[in-house]
Design a protein around this motif. Structure first.
Motif: not given
Ligand SMILES: C[S@@+](CC[C@H](N)C(=O)[O-])C[C@H]1O[C@@H](n2cnc3c(N)ncnc32)[C@H](O)[C@@H]1O
Length: 262
Positions: A13, A24, A35, A70-71, A115, A137-140, A156
């Motif tokens: 998502w 966003y 932040v 998750g930037c 993204n 890619g996923t951070f998992f 977040y």
């Molecule tokens: C609410 S946003 C926060 C963005 C930013 N860090 C901020 O503080 O504004 C959460 C972000 O985490 C990313 N995210 C969620 N699961 C993720 C995953 N498994 N790997 C990488 N990014 C992920 C989402 O795509 C989203 O862009």
């Protein structure tokens, strides 16, 4: 299919890209506040715990490498990483009295593959004093080579689970969540299923970062939480999710040809 029995969920998502009114970028002032609120703690942590001497910054002209996991599309990520850079520069000055200049910074911007990295990189000012790279890619999972990072940051994001636990979607299971979009804390089996998923995800995240961060590097994780004894359903955000969930269910009910209530 009953409401709440969701068989297939999208794999990721991403936040809404671009810079339009619903993007966003235009709708993340709450996350910006998160932040901002953490900046002083990050500064103090760097001053107290980051030892640039033992990381070898005295004798080499190594680049200080930061990753934001998750930037999203910005701009919050830029405030977060710029604050980290300023704090590292202050620490460098304090430790070496400016005798050996820090040769520069490199920032890895990570988010899911869907993204909108184009918006992110368009917003990076051309006169930035750091090198940057997108890491989709996923951070998992592992995203960077072993011992690459001096500082890992994530704000977040880690309340995003890798998946909804399957038992909460299964009407036959004691952990069925009856279509609710959240873990409100009222049903023990549901709470247990979400908490097991969170534990497993955090474990995977930390194992991956442990390999990517150099010995002596730092990591900052900012994520939502509740005080012990407070249920999600009692917190403002829980009430908001309840309302949002019922709106979603109403909109599905209004389209019976897409999902029929049994
Ligand atoms: C609410 S946003 C926060 C963005 C930013 N860090 C901020 O503080 O504004 C959460 C972000 O985490 C990313 N995210 C969620 N699961 C993720 C995953 N498994 N790997 C990488 N990014 C992920 C989402 O795509 C989203 O862009």
């Amino acid at each position: 299919m009953a409401i709440g029995e969701i068989k297939e969920l999208p794999k990721s998502w991403a936040m809404l890209g671009g810079d339009g009114p619903e993007s966003y970028t235009q709708n993340s002032s709450y996350q910006k506040g998160v932040v901002d609120a953490s900046m002083e703690m990050v500064d103090d942590g760097i001053m107290e715990k980051l030892d640039l001497k033992s990381l070898g910054f005295e004798s080499t002209n190594d680049t200080f490498r930061i990753a934001d996991f998750g930037c999203s599309v910005g701009p919050n990520t830029f405030f977060a990483v710029e604050n980290i850079m300023k704090a590292v520069e202050r620490k460098h000055l304090a430790q070496f009295n400016n005798s050996a200049a820090l040769s520069g910074f490199q920032v890895f911007f990570n988010d899911v593959t869907t993204n909108d990295f184009n918006t992110l990189f368009k917003a990076l000012h051309s006169n930035e004093k750091y090198f940057s790279a997108g890491v989709p890619g996923t951070f998992f999972g592992r995203l960077l080579p072993r011992s690459t990072l001096h500082f890992a940051h994530s704000s977040y994001c880690l309340h995003w689970l890798s998946k909804v636990p399957k038992e909460v979607l299964d009407s036959e299971s004691p952990a069925w969540n009856k279509g609710s979009i959240q873990c409100d804390g009222l049903k023990k089996e549901v709470t247990k299923a979400y908490s097991a998923q969170f534990q497993s995800d955090m474990n995977t995240f930390l194992k991956a970062r442990a390999q990517e961060i150099v010995g002596g590097g730092l990591m900052v994780i900012i994520t939502g939480g509740l005080p012990d004894g407070v249920l999600m359903s009692q917190a403002g955000i829980g009430m908001y999710y309840d309302l949002l969930g019922s709106c979603l269910i109403n909109s599905v009910e209004a389209k019976p040809w897409r999902l029929k209530k049994s």
